[in-house]
Design an enzyme around this catalytic site. Structure first.
Site, short mmCIF file in Angstrom:
data_model
loop_
_atom_site.label_atom_id
_atom_site.label_comp_id
_atom_site.label_asym_id
_atom_site.label_seq_id
_atom_site.Cartn_x
_atom_site.Cartn_y
_atom_site.Cartn_z
N TYR A 361 7.02 1.97 -9.78
CA TYR A 361 6.53 0.82 -9.02
C TYR A 361 7.09 -0.47 -9.58
O TYR A 361 7.55 -1.34 -8.87
CB TYR A 361 5.00 0.77 -9.07
CG TYR A 361 4.28 1.83 -8.25
CD1 TYR A 361 4.33 1.82 -6.87
CD2 TYR A 361 3.52 2.82 -8.88
CE1 TYR A 361 3.64 2.78 -6.12
CE2 TYR A 361 2.84 3.77 -8.14
CZ TYR A 361 2.90 3.75 -6.76
OH TYR A 361 2.23 4.69 -6.03
N LYS A 370 12.86 -8.49 -1.09
CA LYS A 370 12.07 -7.62 -0.24
C LYS A 370 10.68 -8.19 0.00
O LYS A 370 10.23 -8.30 1.15
CB LYS A 370 11.99 -6.24 -0.90
CG LYS A 370 11.09 -5.25 -0.20
CD LYS A 370 11.08 -3.93 -1.00
CE LYS A 370 9.89 -3.08 -0.64
NZ LYS A 370 9.75 -1.95 -1.59
N TYR A 371 9.99 -8.60 -1.08
CA TYR A 371 8.61 -9.05 -0.91
C TYR A 371 8.55 -10.45 -0.28
O TYR A 371 7.61 -10.77 0.44
CB TYR A 371 7.86 -8.97 -2.24
CG TYR A 371 7.66 -7.52 -2.62
CD1 TYR A 371 6.74 -6.74 -1.90
CD2 TYR A 371 8.41 -6.91 -3.61
CE1 TYR A 371 6.58 -5.40 -2.19
CE2 TYR A 371 8.26 -5.57 -3.91
CZ TYR A 371 7.34 -4.81 -3.20
OH TYR A 371 7.18 -3.48 -3.46
N GLU A 424 -4.52 3.55 -0.45
CA GLU A 424 -3.58 4.16 -1.39
C GLU A 424 -4.04 5.58 -1.71
O GLU A 424 -5.21 5.81 -1.97
CB GLU A 424 -3.47 3.32 -2.68
CG GLU A 424 -2.54 3.90 -3.72
CD GLU A 424 -1.14 4.21 -3.19
OE1 GLU A 424 -0.54 3.35 -2.51
OE2 GLU A 424 -0.65 5.35 -3.43
N ASP A 451 -5.32 9.58 1.73
CA ASP A 451 -4.09 9.69 2.51
C ASP A 451 -4.28 9.00 3.85
O ASP A 451 -5.26 9.27 4.55
CB ASP A 451 -3.77 11.19 2.71
CG ASP A 451 -2.41 11.40 3.33
OD1 ASP A 451 -2.04 10.69 4.29
OD2 ASP A 451 -1.69 12.30 2.84
N MET A 452 -3.38 8.11 4.19
CA MET A 452 -3.54 7.31 5.41
C MET A 452 -3.60 8.19 6.66
O MET A 452 -4.03 7.75 7.71
CB MET A 452 -2.42 6.27 5.53
CG MET A 452 -1.05 6.83 5.85
SD MET A 452 0.20 5.53 5.98
CE MET A 452 0.58 5.17 4.26
N GLU A 467 5.23 -0.20 3.35
CA GLU A 467 6.59 -0.20 2.76
C GLU A 467 6.95 1.24 2.40
O GLU A 467 7.04 1.62 1.25
CB GLU A 467 6.69 -1.14 1.55
CG GLU A 467 5.65 -0.94 0.48
CD GLU A 467 6.03 -1.67 -0.82
OE1 GLU A 467 7.23 -1.92 -1.04
OE2 GLU A 467 5.13 -1.97 -1.61
N GLU A 476 11.91 8.82 3.80
CA GLU A 476 10.76 9.10 2.94
C GLU A 476 9.50 9.31 3.78
O GLU A 476 8.38 9.16 3.29
CB GLU A 476 10.60 7.99 1.88
CG GLU A 476 11.77 8.02 0.89
CD GLU A 476 11.68 6.95 -0.19
OE1 GLU A 476 10.62 6.34 -0.35
OE2 GLU A 476 12.70 6.72 -0.88
#
Lengths: 756, 756
Positions: A361, A370-371, A424, A451-452, A467, A476
């Site tokens: 991370y 990116k952010y 998360e 898990d989403m 992301e 991914e």
């Protein structure tokens, strides 16, 4: 770069000025030359192993005299004795001591014709080469430059010999000297089946026009099976091709040495030696490979200004001004960030299956670009939000929280009332999230662990931020994960990212080919890798090709959009099957210049929101998200290189496949050439010839009665002009002819993303 | 051959006459059809697994209606449910019982478009195919015929699907139905990058013109990596190519089934069904592969005479009159002798390193032709012997004595006084020789035990007879052994054989390719094999090709002559080195019709004496030594097939190499196509552009002072028309372009003949 200087002969060392204070007495000529070279800023010398005495003896032994010499039998006896026990005489070699070979690059006899049209010359040249290599091995030589190939007709014999000697010298680097000519100016003579028409047995190297192209090199290294100790010494003596694209192919090869004679340099206005523009561009480009530059003739006074040292100083100047080298030395660039990772193959992350480490991370959180883009996307989405009042936002896959923090910044900037959920599934990262909530975020954020795809979220949200993107966009499993998260996005909600697109380009890279197969694992050539591409050439070019049907240099494969509004979902709001996430692409690339296809480079570009995006597409990344560090490209390797001639077309098939548990890619390619169409163009509709009805009764009289007797053969309407079906290609007078293909890679998904 | 009959539908079985006395009550339609087919002389039936009800349901689910139907959402829900759990309804399939599938060949739904231009149609066709195969597996079906490919543009997707399902059906043979068209009449449409221009999503099989060539098949089986359970069902419905050479490629493929509808037959004078001449020739040729012939429409009354049974009777008649089948059934032919050895790979003998078994000698002594030729050669040599009196003869390598016995017969016939020495190094065979001397030969023969290369022979002889030849002539080290025997041959003596020549031809054979790699041994693709070639096609043709430089179909590699008069020998009379026995051949073959190169066939031809010879050269063996049994050809395999388009040229390199202990071959090939030469033809002699001297002083004014500043770039003489070196190929407006190559095989001689 390392700079070496060549001494074609060491006879006249003493005529040079000796700038060194060191005592040269007692030193051998090569030792003296080394001392002098170092004093002039070189790293060492490059010198021939043998001299003209050896050449004269070999010629006497091995080349049959033109006349029927009376000594022929005695000479043949001497030759056979030499062949059975090859040995040098002391005065045929230039060095005898270990320390003479240290830091020197050794030139093997460049007059050895390993590709002579005469089989005996080839045979005896091979014995001589083995003799020289055995002596070089004795002296612990680390790098030997091979004689250049000359004869396209017998380059396979040259290559077979090199392959054979590679196994006899266990540590030495062997470098093939290749003079670089413009291939568009050279037609290789593929020879005649009758060797007597192409040359006599006494033809030697210097009688040939030296021709050399990438094709000769390709044959040599293919026959040597891409041997890791076989490298290239590019000889830049001839005028170079003016097209940098043609020269770029040498960046994809193991180029370790550059020969730069003083004669290649031209004087600038002041009389200092400089290089022509095309050579400059090429040198700047190839400098990222850190080649050894071998100068020669620097003391011959070719140029009026600058002296001996001007040549190497000038090339060092080119190195410093090389964009690739500069990028590597500039902080904040991908090239600088990627130091040490160039051409290094990494298995892509499996964040769905694996729980990432904190250090991973941290690496990715370092990306400033990116952010920044994510924050801007959230900011714009909030700013454009049509209805007043409370907005809800969910970060799906919050990790250690960077997107939560950026979302909060955006909310503050946009001055909106907004509540944030952070989802998360990594239990370890969830501890970090709890800490940040307590210390930083307070009750502006609600943390949800799970898990989403299955988690219960208290309310449907307006904005879903994630992301989950890989180097190829979807690799991914972002599409599958977001499918599971759509349950808690309002029907008119916004997904950030809104879409992502995968791009593909065919590349050549002997480095990556060797890296991928080095692991010897059966799966190693069936796995896409994440890799910072350096020693590569993109083989495709823009333009439609001869068929007019080719796309651009880098082509779009497919796209995913979120939210996906047409999915069939079950009672839980989850897709019934994953069919809608399968994809197939069939892309046609124009290949302007010949090359060996070693794999496909994969890139992505994402739209986060509006005109805010992320891109690693080589032609667009600088416009969309310059200096973004998080993603290197993806590399799909091919098990066997596919040879692509100039002006060929490449059809690439790539599939994204899925079953109940996995997602994977399979890939495949076919090569074509456009050929003139010899047959007349006829319409598709001509009827098939009527056969049975042509049997006229008059012709039956001579027929016997057996049921097995043939029918009378009536001459049919000539077929050549009347095909039953003819499908015209493109309507032009060219047609595409298939010339080769790769294997199907990763069938059944041995290498796959698991966790559905 | 096995004959099957197709039932496209089983609905109307009862309208046919029932010739069987068997009770059909209680049988299912397919069982009834099987009984009836057997009564008519067929071995079984071929029937579709599914019917029109299934087709209608699949189309409703999977093809989007053209109009925006209001049921679209409901249909899509049903389709997703089907995709998640595919299941048949009872009335959608034709069979339900194990015994219905026994002895039947199952046709999978031929309307499944696995190569549709529409990705969704492909996706759903794949699900349907899996569903059908799962059901067929449940019923223990042994052979399933796949739907034919139609769309060259998406054949890679078709092939990927087949490769994927092959692993899901662990025992079933899957046969690709390929309609055979004349490829010269068909131009494949390689499609456009824009799928909308090539078809809509509702296009189904029957809307396409069915095109099928070997190229489609090749792509399919390459993507399936030559899977051993993937076979071919050739559909002979379309008019066949008139060239038998084009058709021969199917002999080199795993052709297991032939579809022969009644409509392919034409009536002869009496009205009986017969086949056109070209189809006859092809069927006679392919019969050696023993295919299953699948008839259809035989009961439709297409022909006035012969009835249902006439079709299969006629094809059985063609089988009986097939030259290949007849040769196999005739005693004394190689084909008969080789029964069971067709396409069976054997490692070549190593008689120098190994001592052969008595049974091996016995096998080879059975050859009536070889020893007749030897006796004739000795007889002629003796008859022509110029000087009167005693002649001495030595059999070098006497084995169990066949050449000694034949020499004695020849001596008797020639009525000469002749003494025979018999040299043999195999201690075991030497016992047999002693027995024969005692029982048969007496003091006409002197036996000498030892290696002919070192043995002391009491006197130099006039005639040296040996049988050391291998399938490729020199491959069992005859040259090296005879070099050692030359010591005891008088300077003007005769060697029988006097010379031998090796021949080579490029061949295609998926059978041999799979056999060679089946052993999984790393060396298995680097070894030449002895093999009776059957399922092969010689890819080369006669004629010079487009470059005019190609040799004949089967080309000479090299020759060895004995005695060798120019060898340099040492004091013992032995050669100083083996250099003189190295050879290299570089042959150029014209490839008239596209094919996959799998290896090289090697043959030899020997001159024993005068016009007496031995030959396994396919075009000359019948003239020189018809029905000789001792040698099958040699097969040099290639690790990876090399794709050769029509009208390409193949350059083959073969080397015979040697070191102190071993002899081995290395081999390699490159493929070329002739392309029109776009660039102007210019002579070789134009000088390189003068660059430095073009710097006119006037142009120097604007130059800065840095030593690194560029020179002023003077536009050079345009390069395109003035190359420094241009080598014109052939003088014509075509040039050869390399399109591919093989690996170098057997580098360093891992597979070699040992014993020097």
């Amino acid at each position: 770069m390392a700079a070496f200087v060549t001494h074609v002969t060491l006879d006249h060392l003493d005529r040079y000025a000796q700038p060194s204070a060191e005592d040269l007495s007692g030193k051998t000529p090569s030792q003296k030359a080394t001392v002098q070279a170092r004093a002039k800023g070189y790293d060492g010398i490059c010198l021939p192993l043998t001299n003209d005495k050896w050449k004269a003896r070999w010629r006497e032994l091995c080349l049959v005299p033109a006349d029927g010499s009376p000594d022929a039998a005695a000479l043949e006896q001497s030759a056979e004795n030499w062949r059975s026990k090859p040995v040098f005489l002391r005065d045929e070699v230039t060095i005898t001591r270990l320390d003479e070979a240290d830091n020197s690059i050794i030139l093997l006899s460049d007059w050895l014709e390993l590709d002579s049209a005469d089989a005996w010359v080839r045979h005896d040249a091979e014995i001589a080469l083995r003799q020289e290599l055995a002596y070089a091995t004795y002296l612990n030589v680390h790098t030997a430059i091979l004689p250049p190939p000359h004869n396209r007709e017998h380059v396979a014999s040259y290559a077979r010999t090199i392959n054979s000697v590679l196994s006899t010298v266990p540590y030495m680097q062997l470098s093939v000297r290749m003079p670089i000519y413009d291939p568009s100016l050279i037609h290789l003579d593929y020879g005649s089946p009758n060797p007597t028409s192409t040359g006599t047995s006494t033809k030697l190297v210097d009688d040939h026009p030296s021709i050399a192209t990438w094709e000769m090199w390709d044959t040599i290294r293919c026959i040597c099976d891409y041997h890791p100790r076989l490298t290239l010494a590019l000889d830049l003596t001839p005028p170079l091709p003016s097209s940098l694209d043609v020269l770029r192919q040498w960046v994809a090869e193991p180029t370790r040495h550059l020969f730069l004679p003083a004669s290649t340099f031209i004087p600038n206005a002041k009389g200092y030696p400089v290089l022509p523009k095309s050579t400059q561009s090429f040198i700047r480009e190839i400098m990222k490979l850190q080649p050894v530059v071998i100068f020669s003739g620097t003391d011959s006074g070719t140029h009026s200004k600058g002296g001996d040292a001007a040549y190497s100083q000038y090339v060092r100047h080119l190195e410093k001004t090389s964009p690739a080298v500069k990028a590597m030395q500039t902080e904040g660039t991908v090239e600088h960030f990627a130091q040490g990772y160039q051409d290094y193959l990494q298995a892509p992350l499996q964040p769905l299956m694996d729980n990432l480490q904190s250090i991973t991370y941290q690496t990715f959180e370092q990306d400033p670009i990116k952010y920044r883009q994510y924050e801007e996307a959230v900011f714009q989405a909030l700013s454009n939000w049509p209805t007043p009042g409370r907005v809800t936002l969910c970060v799906a896959g919050a990790g250690r929280g960077p997107l939560v923090a950026r979302s909060l910044s955006a909310i503050k900037r946009a001055n909106r009332e907004c509540f944030v959920y952070a989802v998360e599934k990594n239990p370890n990262a969830f501890v970090t999230l709890q800490e940040r909530k307590q210390n930083e975020w307070g009750d502006k954020v609600d943390l949800l662990f799970g898990d989403m795809r299955t988690l219960h979220v208290p309310e449907q949200v307006d904005i879903l931020v994630s992301e989950l993107l890989g180097s190829f966009g979807d690799n991914e499993l972002s599409p599958e994960c977001l499918d599971g998260a759509m349950r808690f996005l309002k029907p008119d909600g916004i997904s950030i990212p809104a879409s992502y697109t995968a791009y593909l380009a065919p590349i050549s890279s002997s480095k990556l080919y060797n890296e991928a197969r080095a692991t010897k694992d059966e799966k190693s050539m069936e796995t896409p890798y994440v890799v910072m591409l350096q020693s590569i050439k993109i083989l495709s070019g823009d333009g439609g090709g001869l068929s007019g049907k080719c796309g651009p240099q880098i082509q779009e494969c497919w796209e995913f959009e979120h939210p996906r509004r047409d999915a069939v979902v079950n009672a839980q709001g989850l897709p019934v099957t994953n069919s809608h996430n399968t994809r197939a692409a069939r892309l046609t690339f124009h290949i302007p210049h010949g090359g060996a296809l070693h794999g496909l480079a994969g890139y992505f570009e994402a739209v986060l929101y509006g005109n805010v995006g992320l891109s690693i597409h080589p032609q667009r990344m600088d416009k969309i998200s310059k200096d973004m560090l998080s993603w290197f490209p993806l590399f799909f390797p091919f098990k066997e290189p596919l040879y692509l001639p100039s002006k060929s077309e490449l059809q690439v098939s790539l599939w994204r496949l899925t079953n109940e548990r996995q997602v994977w890619y399979e890939w495949y390619a076919e090569a074509f050439l456009a050929l003139p169409d010899g047959s007349p163009l006829v319409s598709v509709t001509s009827p098939p010839p009527q056969r049975a009805s042509l049997l006229a009764p008059a012709q039956l009289s001579s027929i016997e009665a057996s049921p097995f007797v043939d029918n009378v053969e009536i001459p049919e309407t000539p077929r050549s002009g009347r095909p039953d079906h003819e499908i015209i290609f493109g309507g032009a007078s060219m047609r595409l002819v298939k010339i080769g293909q790769t294997s199907l890679h990763n069938p059944g998904g041995r290498s796959s993303w698991i966790g559905l």
